[in-house]
Design a protein around this motif. Sequence first.
Motif, PDB file in Angstrom:
ATOM      1  N   SER A  91     -12.003   2.941   1.098  1.00 33.14           N
ATOM      2  CA  SER A  91     -11.197   2.180   2.070  1.00 33.14           C
ATOM      3  C   SER A  91      -9.830   2.817   2.281  1.00 33.14           C
ATOM      4  CB  SER A  91     -11.004   0.733   1.587  1.00 33.14           C
ATOM      5  OG  SER A  91     -10.196   0.726   0.428  1.00 33.14           O
ATOM      6  N   SER A 103      -6.484   2.742   4.765  1.00 36.44           N
ATOM      7  CA  SER A 103      -5.137   2.348   4.324  1.00 36.44           C
ATOM      8  C   SER A 103      -4.152   3.507   4.393  1.00 36.44           C
ATOM      9  CB  SER A 103      -5.177   1.802   2.901  1.00 36.44           C
ATOM     10  OG  SER A 103      -5.969   0.660   2.848  1.00 36.44           O
ATOM     11  N   SER A 104      -4.635   4.751   4.225  1.00 34.94           N
ATOM     12  CA  SER A 104      -3.710   5.897   4.261  1.00 34.94           C
ATOM     13  C   SER A 104      -3.763   6.623   5.607  1.00 34.94           C
ATOM     14  CB  SER A 104      -4.057   6.880   3.141  1.00 34.94           C
ATOM     15  OG  SER A 104      -5.326   7.443   3.389  1.00 34.94           O
ATOM     16  N   TYR A 135       0.731  -4.664   9.727  1.00 35.23           N
ATOM     17  CA  TYR A 135       0.537  -3.667  10.796  1.00 35.23           C
ATOM     18  C   TYR A 135       0.639  -4.333  12.169  1.00 35.23           C
ATOM     19  CZ  TYR A 135      -1.351  -0.765   7.012  1.00 35.23           C
ATOM     20  OH  TYR A 135      -1.514  -0.055   5.851  1.00 35.23           O
ATOM     21  N   ARG A 146     -19.871   3.394   8.628  1.00 34.51           N
ATOM     22  CA  ARG A 146     -18.510   2.912   8.909  1.00 34.51           C
ATOM     23  C   ARG A 146     -18.632   1.462   9.399  1.00 34.51           C
ATOM     24  NH1 ARG A 146     -13.916   0.707   8.986  1.00 34.51           N
ATOM     25  NH2 ARG A 146     -12.090   1.972   9.480  1.00 34.51           N
ATOM     26  N   PRO A 147     -18.944   0.528   8.477  1.00 37.06           N
ATOM     27  CA  PRO A 147     -19.196  -0.857   8.896  1.00 37.06           C
ATOM     28  C   PRO A 147     -17.927  -1.670   9.139  1.00 37.06           C
ATOM     29  CG  PRO A 147     -19.418  -0.647   6.528  1.00 37.06           C
ATOM     30  CD  PRO A 147     -19.112   0.736   7.029  1.00 37.06           C
ATOM     31  N   LYS A 159      -1.922   1.426 -13.012  1.00 34.58           N
ATOM     32  CA  LYS A 159      -2.946   0.532 -12.470  1.00 34.58           C
ATOM     33  C   LYS A 159      -4.319   0.734 -13.116  1.00 34.58           C
ATOM     34  CE  LYS A 159      -0.981  -0.279  -7.899  1.00 34.58           C
ATOM     35  NZ  LYS A 159      -1.173  -0.108  -6.453  1.00 34.58           N
ATOM     36  N   THR A 188      -7.834  -1.715  -7.376  1.00 34.45           N
ATOM     37  CA  THR A 188      -6.998  -2.862  -7.724  1.00 34.45           C
ATOM     38  C   THR A 188      -6.453  -3.572  -6.484  1.00 34.45           C
ATOM     39  OG1 THR A 188      -5.030  -1.491  -7.964  1.00 34.45           O
ATOM     40  CG2 THR A 188      -6.307  -1.890  -9.957  1.00 34.45           C
ATOM     41  N   GLY A 189      -6.866  -3.138  -5.301  1.00 28.26           N
ATOM     42  CA  GLY A 189      -6.500  -3.838  -4.061  1.00 28.26           C
ATOM     43  C   GLY A 189      -7.323  -5.122  -3.926  1.00 28.26           C
ATOM     44  N   ILE A 194     -16.888  -5.804   9.315  1.00 34.86           N
ATOM     45  CA  ILE A 194     -17.439  -7.111   8.931  1.00 34.86           C
ATOM     46  C   ILE A 194     -17.794  -7.976  10.150  1.00 34.86           C
ATOM     47  CG2 ILE A 194     -15.160  -8.180   8.548  1.00 34.86           C
ATOM     48  CD1 ILE A 194     -18.362  -8.922   6.565  1.00 34.86           C
ATOM     49  N   ARG A 238       4.545  -3.983  -2.205  1.00 31.94           N
ATOM     50  CA  ARG A 238       3.410  -3.510  -3.026  1.00 31.94           C
ATOM     51  C   ARG A 238       3.652  -3.737  -4.512  1.00 31.94           C
ATOM     52  NH1 ARG A 238       1.260   2.186  -0.690  1.00 31.94           N
ATOM     53  NH2 ARG A 238      -0.312   2.002  -2.277  1.00 31.94           N
ATOM     54  N   VAL A 250      -7.298   4.545  -8.426  1.00 31.96           N
ATOM     55  CA  VAL A 250      -6.045   3.787  -8.264  1.00 31.96           C
ATOM     56  C   VAL A 250      -4.910   4.743  -7.903  1.00 31.96           C
ATOM     57  CG1 VAL A 250      -6.586   1.857  -9.809  1.00 31.96           C
ATOM     58  CG2 VAL A 250      -5.673   3.965 -10.767  1.00 31.96           C
ATOM     59  N   VAL A 276      -9.770  -6.150  -1.877  1.00 29.99           N
ATOM     60  CA  VAL A 276     -11.223  -5.978  -1.804  1.00 29.99           C
ATOM     61  C   VAL A 276     -11.728  -5.316  -3.083  1.00 29.99           C
ATOM     62  CG1 VAL A 276     -13.109  -4.820  -0.572  1.00 29.99           C
ATOM     63  CG2 VAL A 276     -11.231  -5.816   0.732  1.00 29.99           C
ATOM     64  N   GLY A 277     -10.991  -4.301  -3.529  1.00 30.63           N
ATOM     65  CA  GLY A 277     -11.447  -3.500  -4.662  1.00 30.63           C
ATOM     66  C   GLY A 277     -11.696  -4.312  -5.919  1.00 30.63           C
ATOM     67  N   GLY A 309     -12.354   1.432   5.487  1.00 25.96           N
ATOM     68  CA  GLY A 309     -10.940   1.170   5.747  1.00 25.96           C
ATOM     69  C   GLY A 309     -10.176   2.475   5.822  1.00 25.96           C
TER      70      GLY A 309
HETATM   71  N1  LIG Z   1     -14.493  -2.667   7.354  1.00 23.91           N
HETATM   72  C1  LIG Z   1     -14.213  -3.946   7.187  1.00 23.91           C
HETATM   73  O1  LIG Z   1     -14.875  -4.806   7.746  1.00 23.91           O
HETATM   74  C2  LIG Z   1     -13.071  -4.336   6.299  1.00 23.91           C
HETATM   75  C3  LIG Z   1     -12.953  -5.641   5.828  1.00 23.91           C
HETATM   76  C4  LIG Z   1     -11.892  -5.972   4.972  1.00 23.91           C
HETATM   77  C5  LIG Z   1     -10.968  -4.996   4.622  1.00 23.91           C
HETATM   78  N2  LIG Z   1     -11.100  -3.745   5.162  1.00 23.91           N
HETATM   79  C6  LIG Z   1     -10.153  -2.674   4.810  1.00 23.91           C
HETATM   80  O2  LIG Z   1     -10.237  -2.430   3.430  1.00 23.91           O
HETATM   81  C7  LIG Z   1      -9.001  -1.938   2.972  1.00 23.91           C
HETATM   82  C8  LIG Z   1      -8.583  -2.701   1.736  1.00 23.91           C
HETATM   83  O3  LIG Z   1      -8.310  -4.060   2.076  1.00 23.91           O
HETATM   84  P1  LIG Z   1      -7.574  -4.965   1.009  1.00 23.91           P
HETATM   85  O4  LIG Z   1      -7.569  -6.356   1.518  1.00 23.91           O
HETATM   86  O5  LIG Z   1      -8.155  -4.686  -0.334  1.00 23.91           O
HETATM   87  O6  LIG Z   1      -6.104  -4.345   1.094  1.00 23.91           O
HETATM   88  P2  LIG Z   1      -4.975  -4.327  -0.022  1.00 23.91           P
HETATM   89  O7  LIG Z   1      -5.120  -5.447  -0.971  1.00 23.91           O
HETATM   90  O8  LIG Z   1      -3.705  -4.187   0.723  1.00 23.91           O
HETATM   91  O9  LIG Z   1      -5.285  -2.998  -0.837  1.00 23.91           O
HETATM   92  C9  LIG Z   1      -5.169  -1.727  -0.273  1.00 23.91           C
HETATM   93  C10 LIG Z   1      -4.985  -0.727  -1.408  1.00 23.91           C
HETATM   94  O10 LIG Z   1      -5.049   0.564  -0.817  1.00 23.91           O
HETATM   95  C11 LIG Z   1      -4.297   1.447  -1.618  1.00 23.91           C
HETATM   96  N3  LIG Z   1      -3.577   2.375  -0.761  1.00 23.91           N
HETATM   97  C12 LIG Z   1      -3.696   3.723  -0.786  1.00 23.91           C
HETATM   98  N4  LIG Z   1      -2.935   4.298   0.123  1.00 23.91           N
HETATM   99  C13 LIG Z   1      -2.284   3.313   0.757  1.00 23.91           C
HETATM  100  C14 LIG Z   1      -1.329   3.283   1.797  1.00 23.91           C
HETATM  101  N5  LIG Z   1      -0.916   4.432   2.385  1.00 23.91           N
HETATM  102  N6  LIG Z   1      -0.858   2.061   2.204  1.00 23.91           N
HETATM  103  C15 LIG Z   1      -1.288   0.898   1.629  1.00 23.91           C
HETATM  104  N7  LIG Z   1      -2.207   0.881   0.629  1.00 23.91           N
HETATM  105  C16 LIG Z   1      -2.685   2.076   0.197  1.00 23.91           C
HETATM  106  C17 LIG Z   1      -3.358   0.596  -2.484  1.00 23.91           C
HETATM  107  O11 LIG Z   1      -3.756   0.791  -3.815  1.00 23.91           O
HETATM  108  P3  LIG Z   1      -3.037   1.894  -4.701  1.00 23.91           P
HETATM  109  O12 LIG Z   1      -1.577   1.494  -4.747  1.00 23.91           O
HETATM  110  O13 LIG Z   1      -3.744   1.802  -6.009  1.00 23.91           O
HETATM  111  O14 LIG Z   1      -3.225   3.177  -3.995  1.00 23.91           O
HETATM  112  C18 LIG Z   1      -3.656  -0.844  -2.105  1.00 23.91           C
HETATM  113  O15 LIG Z   1      -3.789  -1.672  -3.238  1.00 23.91           O
HETATM  114  C19 LIG Z   1      -8.015  -2.061   4.143  1.00 23.91           C
HETATM  115  O16 LIG Z   1      -7.904  -0.782   4.745  1.00 23.91           O
HETATM  116  C20 LIG Z   1      -8.704  -3.023   5.077  1.00 23.91           C
HETATM  117  O17 LIG Z   1      -8.344  -2.805   6.410  1.00 23.91           O
HETATM  118  C21 LIG Z   1     -12.121  -3.403   5.956  1.00 23.91           C
END
Ligand SMILES: NC(=O)c1ccc[n+]([C@@H]2O[C@H](COP(=O)([O-])OP(=O)(O)OC[C@H]3O[C@@H](n4cnc5c(N)ncnc54)[C@H](OP(=O)(O)O)[C@@H]3O)[C@@H](O)[C@H]2O)c1
Length: 324
Positions: free
Chosen positions: A216, A241-242, A46, A262-263, A177, A150-151, A265, A314, A172, A153-154, A239
Amino acid sequence: MGKAIVLRKYGDTDQLKLEDIEVKKPNKDELLLKQTAIAVHFHDIYVRTGLYKTLTLPGIPGLEAVGVVEEIGKDVSDFSPGDKVGYIDRNYGAYATHRVIKKKLCFKVPDFISDEIIATNFSRAITVQMLMEMVTQVKASDTILITAVTGGVGKIFAQWAKSKGVRVIGTVGSKEKEVLGKSFGCDYTLTYDQPNFIDEILDITNGKGVDKVFDSVGKDTFENSLKSVSTCGHIINFGQSSGPIEPIEMSLLASKSLTISRPIIFDYISETETYNKMAQSVFHAFKNGNIKTPTLTPFNLQDANLAHDMLESRKGGGSIFLKT
Ligand SMILES: NC(=O)c1ccc[n+]([C@@H]2O[C@H](COP(=O)([O-])OP(=O)(O)OC[C@H]3O[C@@H](n4cnc5c(N)ncnc54)[C@H](OP(=O)(O)O)[C@@H]3O)[C@@H](O)[C@H]2O)c1
Protein backbone atom coordinates in the motif's frame (compact mmCIF):
# COMPACT_ATOMS: atom_id res chain seq x y z
CA MET A 1 -30.92 22.19 11.77
CA GLY A 2 -27.69 20.14 11.89
CA LYS A 3 -23.99 20.96 12.01
CA ALA A 4 -21.18 19.99 9.68
CA ILE A 5 -17.56 20.70 8.96
CA VAL A 6 -17.58 22.51 5.63
CA LEU A 7 -14.43 22.89 3.55
CA ARG A 8 -14.63 26.05 1.43
CA LYS A 9 -10.95 26.34 0.45
CA TYR A 10 -8.11 23.78 0.33
CA GLY A 11 -5.43 24.43 2.91
CA ASP A 12 -4.33 23.97 6.50
CA THR A 13 -6.45 22.56 9.29
CA ASP A 14 -7.98 26.00 10.00
CA GLN A 15 -10.05 25.49 6.83
CA LEU A 16 -12.11 22.87 8.70
CA LYS A 17 -14.93 25.03 10.07
CA LEU A 18 -18.21 24.10 11.72
CA GLU A 19 -21.33 25.46 10.00
CA ASP A 20 -25.11 25.02 10.30
CA ILE A 21 -26.65 22.74 7.69
CA GLU A 22 -30.21 22.02 6.68
CA VAL A 23 -31.25 18.44 7.48
CA LYS A 24 -33.12 17.14 4.43
CA LYS A 25 -35.86 14.50 4.26
CA PRO A 26 -34.69 11.15 2.87
CA ASN A 27 -35.69 10.30 -0.71
CA LYS A 28 -37.43 6.99 -1.40
CA ASP A 29 -34.22 4.89 -1.28
CA GLU A 30 -32.44 6.85 1.45
CA LEU A 31 -32.04 6.89 5.24
CA LEU A 32 -31.70 9.88 7.55
CA LEU A 33 -29.07 9.17 10.20
CA LYS A 34 -28.24 10.93 13.44
CA GLN A 35 -24.53 10.23 13.39
CA THR A 36 -22.59 9.12 16.46
CA ALA A 37 -19.01 8.43 15.32
CA ILE A 38 -17.15 9.63 12.21
CA ALA A 39 -13.79 8.31 11.04
CA VAL A 40 -10.81 10.57 10.37
CA HIS A 41 -8.51 8.98 7.77
CA PHE A 42 -5.27 10.04 6.09
CA HIS A 43 -7.26 10.34 2.87
CA ASP A 44 -9.20 13.24 4.51
CA ILE A 45 -5.94 15.16 4.86
CA TYR A 46 -5.23 14.81 1.13
CA VAL A 47 -8.77 16.06 0.46
CA ARG A 48 -8.37 19.03 2.82
CA THR A 49 -5.04 20.12 1.34
CA GLY A 50 -6.27 19.71 -2.24
CA LEU A 51 -3.78 16.96 -3.12
CA TYR A 52 -6.87 14.94 -4.07
CA LYS A 53 -9.40 17.20 -5.78
CA THR A 54 -12.14 14.63 -5.31
CA LEU A 55 -14.43 16.73 -3.09
CA THR A 56 -16.31 19.53 -4.84
CA LEU A 57 -15.98 22.76 -2.80
CA PRO A 58 -17.68 23.93 -0.75
CA GLY A 59 -18.12 20.41 0.55
CA ILE A 60 -18.34 18.23 3.64
CA PRO A 61 -15.37 15.84 3.95
CA GLY A 62 -15.36 12.35 5.47
CA LEU A 63 -15.86 8.89 4.03
CA GLU A 64 -17.11 6.72 6.84
CA ALA A 65 -19.40 6.94 9.88
CA VAL A 66 -21.94 5.19 12.10
CA GLY A 67 -25.30 6.55 13.20
CA VAL A 68 -28.85 5.72 14.23
CA VAL A 69 -31.64 5.70 11.64
CA GLU A 70 -34.11 8.53 12.34
CA GLU A 71 -36.23 8.29 9.21
CA ILE A 72 -36.51 6.00 6.18
CA GLY A 73 -37.52 6.69 2.56
CA LYS A 74 -40.83 5.28 1.36
CA ASP A 75 -39.26 2.38 -0.61
CA VAL A 76 -36.98 1.23 2.21
CA SER A 77 -38.06 -2.04 3.84
CA ASP A 78 -34.80 -3.52 5.15
CA PHE A 79 -33.94 -0.73 7.65
CA SER A 80 -36.10 0.79 10.41
CA PRO A 81 -35.89 3.87 12.64
CA GLY A 82 -33.65 3.03 15.61
CA ASP A 83 -31.34 0.68 13.66
CA LYS A 84 -27.63 1.27 14.17
CA VAL A 85 -25.97 1.48 10.75
CA GLY A 86 -22.60 2.22 9.26
CA TYR A 87 -21.56 3.28 5.78
CA ILE A 88 -18.63 4.09 3.52
CA ASP A 89 -19.34 6.76 0.90
CA ARG A 90 -16.70 7.62 -1.71
CA ASN A 91 -18.64 10.87 -2.36
CA TYR A 92 -17.83 12.19 1.14
CA GLY A 93 -20.20 14.08 3.47
CA ALA A 94 -19.49 12.24 6.74
CA TYR A 95 -18.22 15.11 8.95
CA ALA A 96 -21.75 16.07 10.09
CA THR A 97 -24.26 15.54 12.89
CA HIS A 98 -26.93 14.30 10.44
CA ARG A 99 -26.69 12.52 7.14
CA VAL A 100 -29.07 11.53 4.39
CA ILE A 101 -27.53 8.52 2.69
CA LYS A 102 -28.43 5.91 0.04
CA LYS A 103 -29.49 2.73 1.83
CA LYS A 104 -27.37 0.74 -0.66
CA LEU A 105 -24.25 2.11 1.04
CA CYS A 106 -25.39 1.13 4.54
CA PHE A 107 -25.04 -2.01 6.64
CA LYS A 108 -26.47 -2.86 10.06
CA VAL A 109 -23.98 -2.79 12.92
CA PRO A 110 -24.33 -5.70 15.39
CA ASP A 111 -24.80 -4.83 19.08
CA PHE A 112 -21.59 -6.50 20.28
CA ILE A 113 -19.39 -3.95 18.53
CA SER A 114 -19.12 -0.25 19.31
CA ASP A 115 -20.01 2.59 16.93
CA GLU A 116 -16.47 3.98 17.23
CA ILE A 117 -14.72 0.74 16.29
CA ILE A 118 -16.88 0.29 13.22
CA ALA A 119 -16.71 3.97 12.22
CA THR A 120 -12.92 3.96 12.35
CA ASN A 121 -12.03 0.46 11.25
CA PHE A 122 -14.78 -1.00 9.09
CA SER A 123 -13.38 0.22 5.75
CA ARG A 124 -9.92 -0.97 6.76
CA ALA A 125 -11.19 -4.39 7.87
CA ILE A 126 -13.38 -4.88 4.80
CA THR A 127 -10.37 -3.91 2.65
CA VAL A 128 -8.40 -6.69 4.35
CA GLN A 129 -11.29 -9.11 3.78
CA MET A 130 -11.29 -8.14 0.08
CA LEU A 131 -7.52 -8.61 -0.18
CA MET A 132 -7.33 -11.94 1.65
CA GLU A 133 -10.56 -13.61 0.61
CA MET A 134 -11.61 -12.07 -2.72
CA VAL A 135 -8.69 -10.65 -4.69
CA THR A 136 -6.67 -13.68 -3.63
CA GLN A 137 -7.19 -16.58 -1.23
CA VAL A 138 -4.60 -16.38 1.51
CA LYS A 139 -3.81 -19.90 2.83
CA ALA A 140 -2.19 -21.12 6.04
CA SER A 141 0.73 -22.43 3.97
CA ASP A 142 1.46 -18.96 2.53
CA THR A 143 4.23 -16.58 3.48
CA ILE A 144 3.06 -13.03 2.78
CA LEU A 145 4.67 -9.61 2.83
CA ILE A 146 2.56 -6.68 4.08
CA THR A 147 3.94 -3.14 3.72
CA ALA A 148 3.17 -0.42 6.31
CA VAL A 149 2.17 -3.15 8.73
CA THR A 150 1.66 -0.76 11.65
CA GLY A 151 -0.69 1.50 9.65
CA GLY A 152 -4.47 1.29 10.04
CA VAL A 153 -4.99 -1.41 7.40
CA GLY A 154 -1.68 -3.13 8.06
CA LYS A 155 -2.28 -3.94 11.71
CA ILE A 156 -5.69 -5.43 11.03
CA PHE A 157 -4.21 -7.39 8.14
CA ALA A 158 -1.34 -8.84 10.19
CA GLN A 159 -3.66 -9.96 13.00
CA TRP A 160 -6.26 -11.48 10.73
CA ALA A 161 -3.70 -13.27 8.53
CA LYS A 162 -1.95 -14.63 11.62
CA SER A 163 -5.26 -16.00 12.91
CA LYS A 164 -5.41 -18.06 9.68
CA GLY A 165 -1.97 -19.50 10.43
CA VAL A 166 -0.20 -17.53 7.68
CA ARG A 167 3.50 -16.63 8.01
CA VAL A 168 3.60 -12.83 8.00
CA ILE A 169 6.51 -10.54 7.15
CA GLY A 170 5.68 -6.88 7.79
CA THR A 171 7.57 -3.80 6.70
CA VAL A 172 7.72 -0.58 8.72
CA GLY A 173 9.15 2.91 8.33
CA SER A 174 11.46 2.82 11.34
CA LYS A 175 13.25 0.39 13.68
CA GLU A 176 11.05 1.53 16.60
CA LYS A 177 7.93 0.29 14.80
CA GLU A 178 9.28 -3.26 14.47
CA VAL A 179 8.21 -4.18 18.02
CA LEU A 180 4.73 -2.85 17.27
CA GLY A 181 4.59 -4.91 14.07
CA LYS A 182 5.43 -8.07 16.04
CA SER A 183 2.71 -7.23 18.58
CA PHE A 184 0.18 -7.37 15.73
CA GLY A 185 1.27 -10.86 14.74
CA CYS A 186 4.18 -10.41 12.35
CA ASP A 187 6.63 -13.32 12.44
CA TYR A 188 9.29 -11.05 10.95
CA THR A 189 9.57 -7.29 10.52
CA LEU A 190 11.87 -5.36 8.21
CA THR A 191 12.38 -1.63 7.60
CA TYR A 192 11.82 -0.56 3.97
CA ASP A 193 15.27 0.92 3.62
CA GLN A 194 17.42 -1.74 5.26
CA PRO A 195 20.21 -2.58 2.82
CA ASN A 196 19.87 -6.40 3.06
CA PHE A 197 16.06 -6.34 2.58
CA ILE A 198 15.95 -8.86 -0.28
CA ASP A 199 18.55 -11.16 1.32
CA GLU A 200 16.40 -11.27 4.47
CA ILE A 201 13.29 -12.15 2.44
CA LEU A 202 15.15 -14.92 0.60
CA ASP A 203 16.61 -16.18 3.85
CA ILE A 204 13.18 -16.39 5.52
CA THR A 205 11.66 -18.16 2.49
CA ASN A 206 14.55 -20.57 1.74
CA GLY A 207 15.41 -18.68 -1.42
CA LYS A 208 11.90 -18.88 -2.88
CA GLY A 209 10.46 -15.42 -2.16
CA VAL A 210 7.05 -14.70 -0.66
CA ASP A 211 3.84 -16.11 -2.15
CA LYS A 212 1.95 -12.82 -2.02
CA VAL A 213 2.88 -9.18 -1.49
CA PHE A 214 0.30 -6.65 -0.27
CA ASP A 215 1.77 -3.24 -1.00
CA SER A 216 0.00 0.00 0.00
CA VAL A 217 3.06 2.27 0.06
CA GLY A 218 3.50 2.21 -3.74
CA LYS A 219 6.31 4.28 -5.24
CA ASP A 220 8.92 3.71 -2.52
CA THR A 221 8.36 -0.03 -2.00
CA PHE A 222 7.20 -1.45 -5.32
CA GLU A 223 10.66 -2.33 -6.61
CA ASN A 224 11.34 -4.41 -3.49
CA SER A 225 7.87 -5.94 -3.80
CA LEU A 226 8.78 -7.17 -7.30
CA LYS A 227 12.08 -8.59 -6.05
CA SER A 228 10.51 -10.20 -2.96
CA VAL A 229 7.76 -12.19 -4.67
CA SER A 230 8.26 -15.82 -5.68
CA THR A 231 7.94 -17.26 -9.19
CA CYS A 232 4.20 -17.44 -10.02
CA GLY A 233 3.60 -15.11 -7.08
CA HIS A 234 0.98 -12.40 -6.77
CA ILE A 235 1.56 -8.71 -6.01
CA ILE A 236 -1.48 -6.80 -4.84
CA ASN A 237 -0.94 -3.05 -4.86
CA PHE A 238 -3.78 -1.38 -2.99
CA GLY A 239 -2.46 2.06 -2.08
CA GLN A 240 0.14 4.70 -2.82
CA SER A 241 0.99 6.37 0.49
CA SER A 242 4.41 7.38 -0.90
CA GLY A 243 3.18 8.24 -4.42
CA PRO A 244 2.03 6.44 -7.57
CA ILE A 245 3.98 3.58 -9.14
CA GLU A 246 5.62 4.25 -12.53
CA PRO A 247 4.14 2.36 -15.52
CA ILE A 248 5.59 -1.15 -15.82
CA GLU A 249 6.42 -3.39 -18.81
CA MET A 250 4.44 -6.62 -19.22
CA SER A 251 7.77 -8.40 -19.78
CA LEU A 252 8.63 -7.66 -16.18
CA LEU A 253 5.75 -9.90 -15.14
CA ALA A 254 6.82 -12.59 -17.60
CA SER A 255 10.24 -12.78 -15.95
CA LYS A 256 8.62 -14.62 -12.99
CA SER A 257 5.09 -15.38 -14.35
CA LEU A 258 3.69 -12.85 -11.92
CA THR A 259 0.16 -11.64 -11.34
CA ILE A 260 -0.47 -8.04 -10.34
CA SER A 261 -3.77 -6.69 -9.02
CA ARG A 262 -4.84 -3.13 -8.22
CA PRO A 263 -8.17 -3.51 -6.37
CA ILE A 264 -10.41 -0.73 -5.06
CA ILE A 265 -12.83 -1.59 -2.28
CA PHE A 266 -15.75 0.36 -3.80
CA ASP A 267 -15.86 -1.97 -6.80
CA TYR A 268 -16.04 -5.00 -4.51
CA ILE A 269 -18.88 -3.64 -2.34
CA SER A 270 -21.11 -2.30 -5.11
CA GLU A 271 -23.44 -5.35 -4.98
CA THR A 272 -25.55 -5.41 -1.79
CA GLU A 273 -25.46 -9.21 -1.35
CA THR A 274 -21.67 -9.40 -1.65
CA TYR A 275 -21.26 -6.32 0.54
CA ASN A 276 -23.33 -7.91 3.31
CA LYS A 277 -21.38 -11.19 3.12
CA MET A 278 -18.08 -9.30 3.32
CA ALA A 279 -19.41 -7.27 6.27
CA GLN A 280 -20.44 -10.46 8.11
CA SER A 281 -16.92 -11.82 7.66
CA VAL A 282 -15.54 -8.60 9.22
CA PHE A 283 -17.96 -8.78 12.18
CA HIS A 284 -16.96 -12.42 12.83
CA ALA A 285 -13.29 -11.45 12.80
CA PHE A 286 -13.95 -8.83 15.50
CA LYS A 287 -16.22 -11.15 17.48
CA ASN A 288 -13.76 -14.08 17.44
CA GLY A 289 -10.92 -11.83 18.55
CA ASN A 290 -9.05 -12.29 15.24
CA ILE A 291 -8.83 -8.51 15.18
CA LYS A 292 -8.09 -6.89 18.53
CA THR A 293 -9.99 -3.78 19.59
CA PRO A 294 -7.95 -0.77 18.50
CA THR A 295 -7.07 2.22 20.69
CA LEU A 296 -9.65 4.93 20.05
CA THR A 297 -8.99 8.68 20.14
CA PRO A 298 -12.09 10.90 20.19
CA PHE A 299 -12.41 14.55 19.15
CA ASN A 300 -15.55 16.69 19.09
CA LEU A 301 -16.90 17.38 15.60
CA GLN A 302 -16.01 21.07 15.90
CA ASP A 303 -12.40 20.07 16.66
CA ALA A 304 -11.87 18.26 13.35
CA ASN A 305 -8.83 20.53 12.84
CA LEU A 306 -7.16 19.08 15.97
CA ALA A 307 -7.93 15.56 14.80
CA HIS A 308 -6.20 16.33 11.48
CA ASP A 309 -3.22 17.85 13.31
CA MET A 310 -2.78 14.67 15.34
CA LEU A 311 -3.07 12.36 12.33
CA GLU A 312 -0.74 14.48 10.21
CA SER A 313 1.94 14.45 12.92
CA ARG A 314 2.19 10.64 12.40
CA LYS A 315 2.79 10.38 16.14
CA GLY A 316 0.05 7.82 16.65
CA GLY A 317 -3.16 8.42 18.55
CA GLY A 318 -4.80 5.18 17.46
CA SER A 319 -8.07 5.20 15.56
CA ILE A 320 -9.15 8.84 15.43
CA PHE A 321 -12.84 9.70 15.29
CA LEU A 322 -15.20 12.66 15.64
CA LYS A 323 -18.17 12.50 18.01
CA THR A 324 -21.27 14.55 17.49
N1 LIG B 1 -7.50 -0.04 -2.47
C1 LIG B 1 -8.39 0.20 -1.53
O1 LIG B 1 -9.57 -0.06 -1.72
C2 LIG B 1 -7.95 0.79 -0.23
C3 LIG B 1 -8.78 0.74 0.89
C4 LIG B 1 -8.32 1.28 2.11
C5 LIG B 1 -7.06 1.86 2.17
N2 LIG B 1 -6.32 1.93 1.02
C6 LIG B 1 -4.97 2.52 1.05
O2 LIG B 1 -4.16 1.77 1.90
C7 LIG B 1 -3.15 2.60 2.43
C8 LIG B 1 -3.08 2.41 3.93
O3 LIG B 1 -4.28 2.90 4.53
P1 LIG B 1 -4.31 3.08 6.11
O4 LIG B 1 -5.70 3.41 6.50
O5 LIG B 1 -3.64 1.91 6.73
O6 LIG B 1 -3.37 4.37 6.25
P2 LIG B 1 -2.49 4.81 7.49
O7 LIG B 1 -3.03 4.29 8.76
O8 LIG B 1 -2.32 6.27 7.33
O9 LIG B 1 -1.11 4.07 7.24
C9 LIG B 1 -0.28 4.37 6.16
C10 LIG B 1 1.13 3.92 6.52
O10 LIG B 1 1.91 4.07 5.34
C11 LIG B 1 3.25 4.29 5.72
N3 LIG B 1 3.85 5.28 4.84
C12 LIG B 1 4.94 5.08 4.07
N4 LIG B 1 5.24 6.15 3.36
C13 LIG B 1 4.33 7.09 3.67
C14 LIG B 1 4.12 8.43 3.27
N5 LIG B 1 4.93 9.00 2.35
N6 LIG B 1 3.06 9.11 3.82
C15 LIG B 1 2.23 8.52 4.74
N7 LIG B 1 2.39 7.24 5.15
C16 LIG B 1 3.43 6.54 4.63
C17 LIG B 1 3.24 4.75 7.19
O11 LIG B 1 3.89 3.74 7.92
P3 LIG B 1 5.44 3.88 8.24
O12 LIG B 1 5.59 5.16 9.04
O13 LIG B 1 5.75 2.64 9.00
O14 LIG B 1 6.12 3.98 6.93
C18 LIG B 1 1.77 4.75 7.60
O15 LIG B 1 1.57 4.14 8.85
C19 LIG B 1 -3.49 4.03 2.00
O16 LIG B 1 -2.67 4.34 0.88
C20 LIG B 1 -4.93 3.94 1.58
O17 LIG B 1 -5.26 4.88 0.60
C21 LIG B 1 -6.72 1.40 -0.14
